[in-house]
Design an enzyme around this catalytic site. Structure first.
Site, PDB file in Angstrom:
ATOM      1  N   LYS A  18       0.833  -1.205   0.000  1.00 45.13           N
ATOM      2  CA  LYS A  18       0.000   0.000   0.000  1.00 45.13           C
ATOM      3  C   LYS A  18       0.870   1.260   0.000  1.00 45.13           C
ATOM      4  O   LYS A  18       0.671   2.159  -0.808  1.00 45.13           O
ATOM      5  CB  LYS A  18      -0.934   0.010   1.232  1.00 45.13           C
ATOM      6  CG  LYS A  18      -1.855  -1.199   1.314  1.00 45.13           C
ATOM      7  CD  LYS A  18      -2.803  -1.125   2.506  1.00 45.13           C
ATOM      8  CE  LYS A  18      -2.133  -1.238   3.864  1.00 45.13           C
ATOM      9  NZ  LYS A  18      -1.546  -2.567   4.160  1.00 45.13           N
ATOM     10  N   ARG A  25     -10.235   0.501   8.536  1.00 44.92           N
ATOM     11  CA  ARG A  25      -9.766  -0.839   8.877  1.00 44.92           C
ATOM     12  C   ARG A  25     -10.760  -1.631   9.711  1.00 44.92           C
ATOM     13  O   ARG A  25     -10.483  -2.786  10.050  1.00 44.92           O
ATOM     14  CB  ARG A  25      -8.495  -0.679   9.706  1.00 44.92           C
ATOM     15  CG  ARG A  25      -7.253  -1.294   9.098  1.00 44.92           C
ATOM     16  CD  ARG A  25      -6.099  -0.885   9.994  1.00 44.92           C
ATOM     17  NE  ARG A  25      -4.960  -1.699   9.841  1.00 44.92           N
ATOM     18  CZ  ARG A  25      -3.867  -1.314   9.180  1.00 44.92           C
ATOM     19  NH1 ARG A  25      -3.818  -0.182   8.558  1.00 44.92           N
ATOM     20  NH2 ARG A  25      -2.829  -2.110   9.154  1.00 44.92           N
ATOM     21  N   ARG A  80      11.686  -6.229   4.836  1.00 39.83           N
ATOM     22  CA  ARG A  80      11.699  -4.821   5.229  1.00 39.83           C
ATOM     23  C   ARG A  80      12.169  -4.660   6.675  1.00 39.83           C
ATOM     24  O   ARG A  80      12.864  -3.709   7.007  1.00 39.83           O
ATOM     25  CB  ARG A  80      10.300  -4.218   5.084  1.00 39.83           C
ATOM     26  CG  ARG A  80      10.265  -2.752   5.490  1.00 39.83           C
ATOM     27  CD  ARG A  80       8.892  -2.152   5.387  1.00 39.83           C
ATOM     28  NE  ARG A  80       7.959  -2.860   6.227  1.00 39.83           N
ATOM     29  CZ  ARG A  80       6.643  -2.740   6.140  1.00 39.83           C
ATOM     30  NH1 ARG A  80       6.117  -1.939   5.259  1.00 39.83           N
ATOM     31  NH2 ARG A  80       5.865  -3.406   6.955  1.00 39.83           N
ATOM     32  N   ARG A  94      10.896  -0.704  12.123  1.00 40.92           N
ATOM     33  CA  ARG A  94       9.521  -0.769  12.624  1.00 40.92           C
ATOM     34  C   ARG A  94       9.403  -1.901  13.629  1.00 40.92           C
ATOM     35  O   ARG A  94       9.696  -3.053  13.319  1.00 40.92           O
ATOM     36  CB  ARG A  94       8.550  -1.009  11.459  1.00 40.92           C
ATOM     37  CG  ARG A  94       8.013   0.278  10.891  1.00 40.92           C
ATOM     38  CD  ARG A  94       7.099   0.039   9.730  1.00 40.92           C
ATOM     39  NE  ARG A  94       5.877  -0.676  10.074  1.00 40.92           N
ATOM     40  CZ  ARG A  94       4.824  -0.764   9.267  1.00 40.92           C
ATOM     41  NH1 ARG A  94       4.858  -0.179   8.082  1.00 40.92           N
ATOM     42  NH2 ARG A  94       3.759  -1.423   9.638  1.00 40.92           N
ATOM     43  N   ARG A 133      -0.774  -9.555  13.093  1.00 36.01           N
ATOM     44  CA  ARG A 133      -1.283  -8.455  12.251  1.00 36.01           C
ATOM     45  C   ARG A 133      -2.126  -9.026  11.114  1.00 36.01           C
ATOM     46  O   ARG A 133      -3.162  -8.461  10.757  1.00 36.01           O
ATOM     47  CB  ARG A 133      -0.122  -7.636  11.673  1.00 36.01           C
ATOM     48  CG  ARG A 133       0.489  -6.668  12.678  1.00 36.01           C
ATOM     49  CD  ARG A 133       1.869  -6.201  12.263  1.00 36.01           C
ATOM     50  NE  ARG A 133       1.884  -5.429  11.029  1.00 36.01           N
ATOM     51  CZ  ARG A 133       2.993  -5.180  10.332  1.00 36.01           C
ATOM     52  NH1 ARG A 133       4.157  -5.647  10.731  1.00 36.01           N
ATOM     53  NH2 ARG A 133       2.923  -4.466   9.234  1.00 36.01           N
TER      54      ARG A 133
HETATM   55  P1  AP5 Z   1       4.671  -1.632   1.826  1.00 40.56           P
HETATM   56  O1  AP5 Z   1       4.438  -0.759   0.653  1.00 40.56           O
HETATM   57  O2  AP5 Z   1       5.341  -1.058   3.006  1.00 40.56           O
HETATM   58  O3  AP5 Z   1       3.317  -2.361   2.233  1.00 40.56           O
HETATM   59  P2  AP5 Z   1       2.121  -1.860   3.142  1.00 40.56           P
HETATM   60  O4  AP5 Z   1       0.904  -2.502   2.598  1.00 40.56           O
HETATM   61  O5  AP5 Z   1       2.152  -0.384   3.266  1.00 40.56           O
HETATM   62  O6  AP5 Z   1       2.541  -2.591   4.474  1.00 40.56           O
HETATM   63  P3  AP5 Z   1       2.454  -2.083   5.986  1.00 40.56           P
HETATM   64  O7  AP5 Z   1       3.272  -3.017   6.785  1.00 40.56           O
HETATM   65  O8  AP5 Z   1       2.731  -0.636   6.081  1.00 40.56           O
HETATM   66  O9  AP5 Z   1       0.956  -2.356   6.241  1.00 40.56           O
HETATM   67  P4  AP5 Z   1       0.213  -2.383   7.581  1.00 40.56           P
HETATM   68  O10 AP5 Z   1      -1.185  -2.306   7.115  1.00 40.56           O
HETATM   69  O11 AP5 Z   1       0.573  -3.515   8.443  1.00 40.56           O
HETATM   70  O12 AP5 Z   1       0.814  -1.150   8.364  1.00 40.56           O
HETATM   71  P5  AP5 Z   1       0.239   0.287   8.720  1.00 40.56           P
HETATM   72  O13 AP5 Z   1       1.373   1.195   8.773  1.00 40.56           O
HETATM   73  O14 AP5 Z   1      -0.927   0.611   7.888  1.00 40.56           O
HETATM   74  O15 AP5 Z   1       5.475  -2.903   1.305  1.00 40.56           O
HETATM   75  C1  AP5 Z   1       5.970  -3.864   2.220  1.00 40.56           C
HETATM   76  C2  AP5 Z   1       7.404  -4.230   1.832  1.00 40.56           C
HETATM   77  O16 AP5 Z   1       7.391  -4.929   0.594  1.00 40.56           O
HETATM   78  C3  AP5 Z   1       8.323  -3.031   1.622  1.00 40.56           C
HETATM   79  O17 AP5 Z   1       9.604  -3.345   2.076  1.00 40.56           O
HETATM   80  C4  AP5 Z   1       8.329  -2.842   0.098  1.00 40.56           C
HETATM   81  O18 AP5 Z   1       9.519  -2.280  -0.359  1.00 40.56           O
HETATM   82  C5  AP5 Z   1       8.147  -4.268  -0.401  1.00 40.56           C
HETATM   83  N1  AP5 Z   1       7.395  -4.352  -1.651  1.00 40.56           N
HETATM   84  C6  AP5 Z   1       6.312  -3.604  -2.005  1.00 40.56           C
HETATM   85  N2  AP5 Z   1       5.848  -3.989  -3.213  1.00 40.56           N
HETATM   86  C7  AP5 Z   1       6.632  -5.018  -3.620  1.00 40.56           C
HETATM   87  C8  AP5 Z   1       6.655  -5.839  -4.793  1.00 40.56           C
HETATM   88  N3  AP5 Z   1       5.765  -5.668  -5.779  1.00 40.56           N
HETATM   89  N4  AP5 Z   1       7.593  -6.801  -4.872  1.00 40.56           N
HETATM   90  C9  AP5 Z   1       8.496  -6.966  -3.871  1.00 40.56           C
HETATM   91  N5  AP5 Z   1       8.554  -6.205  -2.749  1.00 40.56           N
HETATM   92  C10 AP5 Z   1       7.637  -5.246  -2.619  1.00 40.56           C
HETATM   93  O19 AP5 Z   1      -0.308   0.044  10.191  1.00 40.56           O
HETATM   94  C11 AP5 Z   1       0.563  -0.284  11.251  1.00 40.56           C
HETATM   95  C12 AP5 Z   1      -0.228  -0.436  12.529  1.00 40.56           C
HETATM   96  O20 AP5 Z   1      -0.832   0.817  12.856  1.00 40.56           O
HETATM   97  C13 AP5 Z   1      -1.396  -1.416  12.464  1.00 40.56           C
HETATM   98  O21 AP5 Z   1      -0.973  -2.736  12.735  1.00 40.56           O
HETATM   99  C14 AP5 Z   1      -2.335  -0.847  13.527  1.00 40.56           C
HETATM  100  O22 AP5 Z   1      -1.948  -1.256  14.805  1.00 40.56           O
HETATM  101  C15 AP5 Z   1      -2.135   0.653  13.405  1.00 40.56           C
HETATM  102  N6  AP5 Z   1      -3.122   1.247  12.490  1.00 40.56           N
HETATM  103  C16 AP5 Z   1      -2.882   1.841  11.303  1.00 40.56           C
HETATM  104  N7  AP5 Z   1      -4.016   2.250  10.713  1.00 40.56           N
HETATM  105  C17 AP5 Z   1      -5.029   1.884  11.560  1.00 40.56           C
HETATM  106  C18 AP5 Z   1      -6.430   2.007  11.516  1.00 40.56           C
HETATM  107  N8  AP5 Z   1      -7.060   2.554  10.472  1.00 40.56           N
HETATM  108  N9  AP5 Z   1      -7.151   1.513  12.563  1.00 40.56           N
HETATM  109  C19 AP5 Z   1      -6.540   0.957  13.627  1.00 40.56           C
HETATM  110  N10 AP5 Z   1      -5.204   0.805  13.732  1.00 40.56           N
HETATM  111  C20 AP5 Z   1      -4.444   1.275  12.708  1.00 40.56           C
HETATM  112 MG    MG Z   2       2.367   0.949   4.885  1.00 38.39          MG
END
Ligand code: AP5
Ligand code: MG
Length: 191
Positions: free
Chosen positions: A14, A89, A128, A134, A146
């Site tokens: 994402k 979410r 990552r 992180r 997660r």
């Molecule tokens: P990346 O682009 O970082 O993926 P992402 O989907 O953004 O993954 P996240 O880990 O950020 O998602 P998340 O939903 O767990 O975390 P968030 O920050 O939202 O890609 C991942 C890796 O793969 C990178 O290293 C990238 O380079 C690589 N990659 C990408 N595309 C690729 C490809 N095509 N091929 C190979 N490699 C590739 O949330 C974190 C925490 O915050 C949650 O767990 C929760 O506790 C809290 N939180 C956030 N939002 C909410 C909400 N709305 N409600 C409640 N809690 C929330």
């Molecule tokens: Mg992200």
């Protein structure tokens, strides 16, 4: 206003894709996860509260996250569009979000859901985790939790947008550019 909900499990890509979409379409990118991590690193009250709630890979509370979104929408009223990454979410978040946007005379344009198998997302997150710093990327139990939280609490949000006819599934496996091309195709089809 082009309001895109970029959806998918942890590690789906994402954040990676949002960066590219932001540049191409000249719209903003809001990652609730990034906002929370920034608050945590600055040691704010909100950051401390979120850290307690998110222990072990759990979600932050709807109340906390909706507060962030409300403030953001208010501060960016005249933006041409926003990519919402990692939000909504939960069902209550999706319902409250709809109301908030309706009050501003707008709504969600489309949900783009990156579909990536569990094994691939785990590999991406572990890779990552070696450099991201992180906390939630370091431990396999937290990563698995997660994903479980996503399946139990978040996956239903897709149904909400399916009912509204706004859901588009996008294959999230391939090179970053291939996936970007698929997302752009879905967005361009709106015009
Ligand atoms: P990346 O682009 O970082 O993926 P992402 O989907 O953004 O993954 P996240 O880990 O950020 O998602 P998340 O939903 O767990 O975390 P968030 O920050 O939202 O890609 C991942 C890796 O793969 C990178 O290293 C990238 O380079 C690589 N990659 C990408 N595309 C690729 C490809 N095509 N091929 C190979 N490699 C590739 O949330 C974190 C925490 O915050 C949650 O767990 C929760 O506790 C809290 N939180 C956030 N939002 C909410 C909400 N709305 N409600 C409640 N809690 C929330
Ligand atoms: Mg992200």
């Amino acid at each position: 206003m082009l309001n895109i909900v970029l959806f998918g499990p942890p590690g789906a890509g994402k954040g990676t894709q949002a960066e590219k979409l932001q540049k191409k379409y000249g719209i903003l990118h809001l990652s609730t996860g990034e906002v929370i991590r920034d608050e945590m690193s600055r040691g704010t009250e909100l950051g401390k509260q979120a850290a307690r709630q998110m222990e072990g890979g759990k979600l932050a509370s709807d109340e906390l996250v909706l507060g962030i979104i409300e403030k953001y929408i208010e501060e960016h009223k005249s933006a041409p569009g926003v990519i919402f990454d990692g939000f909504p979410r939960t069902l209550p978040q999706a319902e409250a979000f709809d109301k908030m946007l309706a009050q501003k005379g707008t709504g969600v344009t489309i949900m783009l859901a990156l579909e990536v198998p569990e094994k691939v997302v785990i590999d991406r997150i572990l890779t990552r985790g070696k450099t991201s710093g992180r906390a939630d990327d370091q431990n396999i139990d937290t990563i698995k939790n997660r994903i479980e939280v996503y399946e139990k609490q978040t996956a239903v949000v897709a149904d909400f947008y399916k009912k509204e006819g706004k859901f588009r599934a996008v294959d999230g496996v391939g090179t970053i550019d291939e996936i970007f091309g698929r997302l752009c195709e879905a967005i361009d089809a709106l015009r």
